[in-house]
Every structure is written in C-alpha cells, then in structure tokens.
Scaffold this motif. Sequence first.
Motif, PDB file in Angstrom:
ATOM      1  N   HIS A  12      -4.664  -3.845   7.591  1.00  0.00           N
ATOM      2  CA  HIS A  12      -4.809  -5.036   6.753  1.00  0.00           C
ATOM      3  C   HIS A  12      -4.159  -6.247   7.415  1.00  0.00           C
ATOM      4  O   HIS A  12      -4.720  -7.360   7.359  1.00  0.00           O
ATOM      5  CB  HIS A  12      -4.179  -4.785   5.378  1.00  0.00           C
ATOM      6  N   GLU A  13      -2.991  -6.040   8.019  1.00  0.00           N
ATOM      7  CA  GLU A  13      -2.332  -7.156   8.718  1.00  0.00           C
ATOM      8  C   GLU A  13      -3.211  -7.700   9.838  1.00  0.00           C
ATOM      9  O   GLU A  13      -3.319  -8.922  10.028  1.00  0.00           O
ATOM     10  CB  GLU A  13      -0.983  -6.705   9.281  1.00  0.00           C
ATOM     11  N   LEU A  14      -3.847  -6.808  10.577  1.00  0.00           N
ATOM     12  CA  LEU A  14      -4.721  -7.248  11.657  1.00  0.00           C
ATOM     13  C   LEU A  14      -5.877  -8.084  11.107  1.00  0.00           C
ATOM     14  O   LEU A  14      -6.220  -9.133  11.661  1.00  0.00           O
ATOM     15  CB  LEU A  14      -5.252  -6.040  12.432  1.00  0.00           C
ATOM     16  N   LEU A  15      -6.478  -7.636  10.006  1.00  0.00           N
ATOM     17  CA  LEU A  15      -7.595  -8.387   9.442  1.00  0.00           C
ATOM     18  C   LEU A  15      -7.155  -9.734   8.891  1.00  0.00           C
ATOM     19  O   LEU A  15      -7.916 -10.711   8.943  1.00  0.00           O
ATOM     20  CB  LEU A  15      -8.288  -7.577   8.338  1.00  0.00           C
ATOM     21  N   GLU A  16      -5.952  -9.804   8.368  1.00  0.00           N
ATOM     22  CA  GLU A  16      -5.478 -11.064   7.791  1.00  0.00           C
ATOM     23  C   GLU A  16      -5.265 -12.146   8.854  1.00  0.00           C
ATOM     24  O   GLU A  16      -5.167 -13.320   8.517  1.00  0.00           O
ATOM     25  CB  GLU A  16      -4.207 -10.834   6.972  1.00  0.00           C
ATOM     26  N   THR A  17      -5.227 -11.767  10.125  1.00  0.00           N
ATOM     27  CA  THR A  17      -5.141 -12.782  11.181  1.00  0.00           C
ATOM     28  C   THR A  17      -6.472 -13.493  11.396  1.00  0.00           C
ATOM     29  O   THR A  17      -6.514 -14.556  12.026  1.00  0.00           O
ATOM     30  CB  THR A  17      -4.723 -12.150  12.523  1.00  0.00           C
ATOM     31  N   SER A  18      -7.570 -12.904  10.889  1.00  0.00           N
ATOM     32  CA  SER A  18      -8.935 -13.442  11.070  1.00  0.00           C
ATOM     33  C   SER A  18      -9.301 -13.603  12.544  1.00  0.00           C
ATOM     34  O   SER A  18     -10.130 -14.431  12.896  1.00  0.00           O
ATOM     35  CB  SER A  18      -9.095 -14.787  10.343  1.00  0.00           C
ATOM     36  N   SER A  19      -8.666 -12.822  13.393  1.00  0.00           N
ATOM     37  CA  SER A  19      -8.970 -12.928  14.827  1.00  0.00           C
ATOM     38  C   SER A  19      -9.327 -11.582  15.450  1.00  0.00           C
ATOM     39  O   SER A  19      -9.396 -11.465  16.673  1.00  0.00           O
ATOM     40  CB  SER A  19      -7.775 -13.530  15.569  1.00  0.00           C
ATOM     41  N   LEU A  60       0.860  -1.174   0.000  1.00  0.00           N
ATOM     42  CA  LEU A  60       0.000   0.000   0.000  1.00  0.00           C
ATOM     43  C   LEU A  60       0.897   1.224   0.000  1.00  0.00           C
ATOM     44  O   LEU A  60       1.912   1.256   0.702  1.00  0.00           O
ATOM     45  CB  LEU A  60      -0.927   0.016   1.219  1.00  0.00           C
ATOM     46  N   LEU A  61       0.523   2.226  -0.789  1.00  0.00           N
ATOM     47  CA  LEU A  61       1.404   3.363  -1.042  1.00  0.00           C
ATOM     48  C   LEU A  61       0.685   4.681  -0.782  1.00  0.00           C
ATOM     49  O   LEU A  61      -0.495   4.838  -1.104  1.00  0.00           O
ATOM     50  CB  LEU A  61       1.863   3.350  -2.508  1.00  0.00           C
ATOM     51  N   ASP A  62       1.416   5.639  -0.213  1.00  0.00           N
ATOM     52  CA  ASP A  62       0.926   7.011  -0.154  1.00  0.00           C
ATOM     53  C   ASP A  62       1.082   7.642  -1.528  1.00  0.00           C
ATOM     54  O   ASP A  62       2.097   7.455  -2.212  1.00  0.00           O
ATOM     55  CB  ASP A  62       1.722   7.815   0.874  1.00  0.00           C
ATOM     56  N   ASP A 109      -2.906   6.814   6.434  1.00  0.00           N
ATOM     57  CA  ASP A 109      -1.761   6.753   5.529  1.00  0.00           C
ATOM     58  C   ASP A 109      -1.428   5.295   5.263  1.00  0.00           C
ATOM     59  O   ASP A 109      -2.036   4.379   5.827  1.00  0.00           O
ATOM     60  CB  ASP A 109      -0.559   7.529   6.085  1.00  0.00           C
ATOM     61  N   ALA A 110      -0.453   5.078   4.379  1.00  0.00           N
ATOM     62  CA  ALA A 110      -0.144   3.712   3.955  1.00  0.00           C
ATOM     63  C   ALA A 110       0.318   2.845   5.115  1.00  0.00           C
ATOM     64  O   ALA A 110      -0.067   1.681   5.225  1.00  0.00           O
ATOM     65  CB  ALA A 110       0.915   3.741   2.846  1.00  0.00           C
ATOM     66  N   ALA A 111       1.135   3.399   6.004  1.00  0.00           N
ATOM     67  CA  ALA A 111       1.651   2.605   7.113  1.00  0.00           C
ATOM     68  C   ALA A 111       0.530   2.105   8.016  1.00  0.00           C
ATOM     69  O   ALA A 111       0.490   0.927   8.404  1.00  0.00           O
ATOM     70  CB  ALA A 111       2.658   3.423   7.920  1.00  0.00           C
ATOM     71  N   ASN A 112      -0.406   2.989   8.353  1.00  0.00           N
ATOM     72  CA  ASN A 112      -1.497   2.583   9.232  1.00  0.00           C
ATOM     73  C   ASN A 112      -2.490   1.659   8.528  1.00  0.00           C
ATOM     74  O   ASN A 112      -3.044   0.746   9.151  1.00  0.00           O
ATOM     75  CB  ASN A 112      -2.204   3.809   9.802  1.00  0.00           C
ATOM     76  N   LEU A 113      -2.703   1.868   7.241  1.00  0.00           N
ATOM     77  CA  LEU A 113      -3.591   0.960   6.519  1.00  0.00           C
ATOM     78  C   LEU A 113      -2.952  -0.415   6.351  1.00  0.00           C
ATOM     79  O   LEU A 113      -3.638  -1.438   6.425  1.00  0.00           O
ATOM     80  CB  LEU A 113      -3.988   1.556   5.168  1.00  0.00           C
ATOM     81  N   ARG A 114      -1.628  -0.456   6.169  1.00  0.00           N
ATOM     82  CA  ARG A 114      -0.953  -1.766   6.134  1.00  0.00           C
ATOM     83  C   ARG A 114      -1.138  -2.481   7.465  1.00  0.00           C
ATOM     84  O   ARG A 114      -1.394  -3.696   7.509  1.00  0.00           O
ATOM     85  CB  ARG A 114       0.533  -1.607   5.800  1.00  0.00           C
ATOM     86  N   GLN A 115      -1.007  -1.743   8.564  1.00  0.00           N
ATOM     87  CA  GLN A 115      -1.197  -2.351   9.876  1.00  0.00           C
ATOM     88  C   GLN A 115      -2.622  -2.884  10.026  1.00  0.00           C
ATOM     89  O   GLN A 115      -2.835  -3.986  10.543  1.00  0.00           O
ATOM     90  CB  GLN A 115      -0.896  -1.334  10.985  1.00  0.00           C
TER      91      GLN A 115
END
Length: 334
Positions: A317-324, A22-24, A309-315
Amino acid sequence: MNDAMRAVGYRRNLPITDPESLLDAEAPIPTPGPNDLLVRVEAVSVNPVDVKVRAGVDPGGELKVLGFDAAGVVTAVGDRVSRFTVGDEVYYAGSIGRPGSNAQYHVVDEHVVGHKPTSLSFAEAAALPLTTITAWEALFDRFALTEKSTGTLLVLGAAGGVGSMAVQLARTLTELTVVGTASRPESRQWVTDLGAHQVVDHRNLVESVRSVAPDGVDYLISPFTAGNVESYAEIVRPGGHIVAIDEPEGLDLLPLKAKSISWHWEFMFTRPLFLPTDPAQHELLEETARLVDAGRLRTTMTTQLGPIDAANLRQAHELLETSSTIGKVVIAGF
C-alpha cells in the motif's frame, strides 16, 4: 480443513504508516454459494482501489478484508457452477461488493473468473485481472474498438497497472497508433518495451502530445483527470472519445462540448454489482490467458513480496501511495 483461516484486514481508517492500518487476523473459511468457487489463494496484487477503500470506508471496528486481484486453486464449487472443477488454477478480480481476497480462502462468482494462464506463476497471474478487465472494457466496450480500428490512442499513466495493459491490448488487438505518457527514464523504457509507438511526458501534456500527434488523438484513457479536462479538449480530435477510470471531484466537462468529444466512465465492478450473471469478464480473462500463453501479452508484475501478511500488504500500500510504481506489486504465499 480447519474452520478458521488467516486473513489481513483493517478495523479503522489509519495512515498506512500506522502498524494497525492493516492487521493479521483469523476469520471463518467462507462457504461458496450456488454460483461460487472456493479458492485457496496463492497470490494477490494491490490496486489503487484497495488504498481508496482502506482510507475511505470505515468498518466501524469490524474486520474488513481487502483485496480484489487473486490467483489460486479451486477447492470447492457451488451446485450451479459449470465452468470450473476442484483443482482448477484460476485468476480473477472479484467484486467490490463482497469480502476481499487477502485471505487463505476466498469465495468468488464463477462469472468473473478465468483459468490461470498456464505459462505464468500464481504471482505473475495475480498481477493481471483487475487492470486487464479495466483496460479491456475501456477499449472494447466503451470505445467499441475492433481488430480493424485505426487512429491514435493516448494512454495517460502508461507505466501504471491499467496503462500497462491498455498499451499491450491496443497493440495486440487493434491497428491503433499507441502513445503513452511517462516521465522517468525507467517508466519510459517500460512503456516502450510494452509496445507503445511513442512515449511522451505528461508534465507538459499538450505540447508533448502535439509533437507526436499534431492533428490530435482519437481516444484517450485518463486515470488522472483532475485539472486536465481543458488540456484534453485541446488534444482530442473532434468527435473523439475519453474514458476516465478515476473519481475527480467537481468535474466540469463543458470544455469538451465544442468538439463533440464523448466522455465515458469505466468501473470494472459494474458487471459484478449490476449484471452478476454476465459472463463477459470470464470470457475476456479466458482470452487474455490464451494471449499470454501464446506470448502475445505479458505479466505486468514488477515487485513480488511475500508472504501474504499485514506487514507486506502495508508495504505494498505504501508503494502504491507514492503514485510512482511501475506495473504491479504482488504478494504471494501464506
């Protein structure tokens, strides 16, 4: 107003751990069409559909801006807009067929927008639209429930975004007995606090459900269908109903036939894509805002990041990818 705005998007399908996933970026401020609002975005939330699109839709090097849930302030309106004026605070989930909301300004058709609950912050409101629309349509369009409906509803993944709203809406607007699935102590407590009558462990679904509903359930909401159809055939009563919100591959529904169990799909973008002048999503978001402001529904925001921003949206997305994740992850402010 400058002609350019900040936005977050992607150009290639990359793992979310890659800093270029994800990019700014800068993008032109969009111009509203006749039925559109131009919204200054104050907060967004992330949904599984964001993760699926980022992983599966190749933009071919062009910047693709993601984002569906948003809350913000109307800064301009199209010449056919009748429900909103400049300065209105709004919330919505938009359309998968248009550029996303992860940007300073966003255009959205007024037919799918609601006035933001006055009792919530922009961040708290941004958690609600997509999951509320999905749960509402599952309960009241697909199942055709009413305020007098009785029976037992089973909500799988009840601590997730859609599950959290399905539990609340069913408890608030029907007479159903609501059973939710959750496995960890913190997710079980969350589902209980939202109003579920019973919380069971999905890891032994048939036995767990039978322990609280020995005669089976009448309605079932399924965000995790793969490998579960035979279990559903066991726990759903004859003539019962199932709504699926996921996309399981190689789905075999034949086990449901003996009990005449009905299968329904719920895709909240059906109306924006195929019925663009249908006001149903506007109306349900307006009713949801009234219920929130009356204290009958609550926000499902559990994590707030910022700025957008991209950094927070990456974070996120990472949280959602845990499915928890429990509830919703929100990103606020530019």
